[in-house]
Scaffold this active site. Structure first.
Site, PDB file in Angstrom:
ATOM      1  N   HIS A  29       2.095   7.533 -13.575  1.00 51.17           N
ATOM      2  CA  HIS A  29       1.989   6.713 -12.360  1.00 51.17           C
ATOM      3  C   HIS A  29       3.387   6.278 -11.922  1.00 51.17           C
ATOM      4  O   HIS A  29       4.185   5.840 -12.758  1.00 51.17           O
ATOM      5  CB  HIS A  29       1.109   5.489 -12.654  1.00 51.17           C
ATOM      6  CG  HIS A  29       0.897   4.639 -11.455  1.00 51.17           C
ATOM      7  ND1 HIS A  29       0.012   4.972 -10.458  1.00 51.17           N
ATOM      8  CD2 HIS A  29       1.476   3.471 -11.068  1.00 51.17           C
ATOM      9  CE1 HIS A  29       0.042   4.046  -9.512  1.00 51.17           C
ATOM     10  NE2 HIS A  29       0.923   3.124  -9.862  1.00 51.17           N
ATOM     11  N   ASN A  46      -2.290   9.673 -18.009  1.00 52.35           N
ATOM     12  CA  ASN A  46      -1.937   9.660 -16.587  1.00 52.35           C
ATOM     13  C   ASN A  46      -0.475   9.277 -16.434  1.00 52.35           C
ATOM     14  O   ASN A  46       0.075   8.545 -17.262  1.00 52.35           O
ATOM     15  CB  ASN A  46      -2.811   8.648 -15.839  1.00 52.35           C
ATOM     16  CG  ASN A  46      -2.567   8.673 -14.338  1.00 52.35           C
ATOM     17  OD1 ASN A  46      -2.371   9.743 -13.754  1.00 52.35           O
ATOM     18  ND2 ASN A  46      -2.559   7.517 -13.709  1.00 52.35           N
ATOM     19  N   LEU A  83      -8.621   1.476 -13.081  1.00 53.57           N
ATOM     20  CA  LEU A  83      -7.628   2.339 -12.444  1.00 53.57           C
ATOM     21  C   LEU A  83      -6.200   1.904 -12.779  1.00 53.57           C
ATOM     22  O   LEU A  83      -5.850   0.732 -12.632  1.00 53.57           O
ATOM     23  CB  LEU A  83      -7.829   2.312 -10.919  1.00 53.57           C
ATOM     24  CG  LEU A  83      -6.870   3.190 -10.112  1.00 53.57           C
ATOM     25  CD1 LEU A  83      -7.168   4.662 -10.347  1.00 53.57           C
ATOM     26  CD2 LEU A  83      -6.947   2.855  -8.637  1.00 53.57           C
ATOM     27  N   ASP A  84      -5.386   2.873 -13.174  1.00 53.17           N
ATOM     28  CA  ASP A  84      -3.973   2.635 -13.476  1.00 53.17           C
ATOM     29  C   ASP A  84      -3.769   1.503 -14.477  1.00 53.17           C
ATOM     30  O   ASP A  84      -2.826   0.714 -14.385  1.00 53.17           O
ATOM     31  CB  ASP A  84      -3.169   2.377 -12.183  1.00 53.17           C
ATOM     32  CG  ASP A  84      -3.162   3.596 -11.274  1.00 53.17           C
ATOM     33  OD1 ASP A  84      -3.219   4.720 -11.799  1.00 53.17           O
ATOM     34  OD2 ASP A  84      -3.104   3.424 -10.051  1.00 53.17           O
ATOM     35  N   SER A 124       5.395   5.139 -15.235  1.00 55.59           N
ATOM     36  CA  SER A 124       4.644   4.801 -16.449  1.00 55.59           C
ATOM     37  C   SER A 124       3.736   5.958 -16.843  1.00 55.59           C
ATOM     38  O   SER A 124       3.116   6.586 -15.981  1.00 55.59           O
ATOM     39  CB  SER A 124       3.746   3.581 -16.202  1.00 55.59           C
ATOM     40  OG  SER A 124       4.488   2.475 -15.747  1.00 55.59           O
ATOM     41  N   ILE A 161     -10.517   9.365  -8.320  1.00 58.32           N
ATOM     42  CA  ILE A 161     -10.871   8.336  -9.304  1.00 58.32           C
ATOM     43  C   ILE A 161     -11.983   8.897 -10.185  1.00 58.32           C
ATOM     44  O   ILE A 161     -12.981   9.433  -9.681  1.00 58.32           O
ATOM     45  CB  ILE A 161     -11.311   7.048  -8.587  1.00 58.32           C
ATOM     46  CG1 ILE A 161     -10.104   6.450  -7.862  1.00 58.32           C
ATOM     47  CG2 ILE A 161     -11.915   6.055  -9.578  1.00 58.32           C
ATOM     48  CD1 ILE A 161     -10.428   5.248  -7.008  1.00 58.32           C
TER      49      ILE A 161
HETATM   50  C1  GRF Z   1       3.683  11.934  -9.183  1.00 56.26           C
HETATM   51  O1  GRF Z   1       4.546  11.113  -8.491  1.00 56.26           O
HETATM   52  C2  GRF Z   1       2.812  11.133 -10.126  1.00 56.26           C
HETATM   53  O2  GRF Z   1       3.433   9.991 -10.603  1.00 56.26           O
HETATM   54  C3  GRF Z   1       1.655  10.772  -9.252  1.00 56.26           C
HETATM   55  O3  GRF Z   1       1.465  11.895  -8.437  1.00 56.26           O
HETATM   56  C4  GRF Z   1       2.681  12.604  -8.278  1.00 56.26           C
HETATM   57  C5  GRF Z   1       2.433  14.045  -8.622  1.00 56.26           C
HETATM   58  O4  GRF Z   1       3.497  14.877  -8.301  1.00 56.26           O
HETATM   59  N1  GRF Z   1       0.529  10.406 -10.057  1.00 56.26           N
HETATM   60  P1  GRF Z   1       3.473  16.435  -8.680  1.00 56.26           P
HETATM   61  O5  GRF Z   1       2.195  17.023  -8.059  1.00 56.26           O
HETATM   62  O6  GRF Z   1       3.466  16.546 -10.168  1.00 56.26           O
HETATM   63  O7  GRF Z   1       4.692  17.004  -8.043  1.00 56.26           O
END
Ligand code: GRF
Length: 212
Positions: free
Chosen positions: A109, A107, A144-145, A136, A92
């Protein structure tokens, strides 16, 4: 051409998708640095294999979030980045860090935000019997998010789905979506005015989809 740093904590499959898109000429970007908070993140190796500078700043070596973020800021600031791309970065960020790079942090998510901020998104979607789930990409704000949504991609949840099968399907979508959003930023088709996303010079009314 946009200049990026990609922040990771693990496998870095999204990083790989971004590297592949750059190498294929589909994304007009340069990755100035891959930064990980974990020394054993496989994404660091991926970067090295493609001749991209890679560095670990281990959060465990710092007594608090603020000093860890300051250390990252000192490394990132001189790079004159257009965007910081969070790709599986599991820390975070402090409000000070986010304000410093205001409107420049993205980011990805694994849920259809605002549904399921935080962890275990696939499990929560299954527990709630959701009929669709998704991914997203958003601009990072101090919550956060949260933050303006740029692109969302969804997929149906099937009766026999597990956390793993949802995660796999989500990853495929993520790998399409992140390079796509970054290319829209590189061309200027997507940009920000005071933190509000604009698409083709009009305020973005709904998140883009991978097909846009
Ligand atoms: C993904 O699922 C992303 O949405 C989340 O963390 C994961 C990262 O995967 N925030 P990678 O390390 O890019 O394979």
């Amino acid at each position: 051409m946009i200049k990026l740093a990609v922040l990771i904590s693990g496998s870095g499959s999204n990083l790989q998708a971004i590297i592949d898109a750059i190498e294929a000429g589909q994304l007009d970007a340069k990755i100035a640095l891959v930064l990980s908070n974990k020394a054993n993140a496989y994404g660091l190796e991926r970067a090295q294999q493609h001749g991209i500078p890679a560095q670990c700043i281990a959060h465990r070596n710092f007594s608090d979030r603020a000093s860890f973020d300051q250390a990252m800021q000192q490394v990132l600031e001189p790079l004159e980045l257009d965007y910081l791309v969070l790709a599986g970065f599991m820390r975070i960020l402090t409000p000070e860090f986010i304000r410093h790079f205001e409107h420049r942090i993205l980011n990805i998510h694994p849920s259809l935000l605002p549904r399921y901020p935080g962890l275990h998104t696939h499990r929560r979607a299954l527990e709630n019997g959701d009929s669709e789930h998704g991914v997203s990409i958003h601009l990072v704000t101090e919550v956060l998010d949260d933050g303006p949504l740029l692109m969302q991609g969804s997929y149906p949840v099937q009766a026999d789905d597990t956390e793993d099968s949802l995660a796999q399907r989500g990853h495929k979508l993520e790998h399409l979506m992140y390079p796509r959003v970054l290319q829209l930023l590189a061309t200027g088709d997507l940009n920000f005015k005071q933190g509000q996303p604009y698409f083709h010079d009009a305020p973005l009314q709904r998140p883009l989809t991978p097909e846009d």
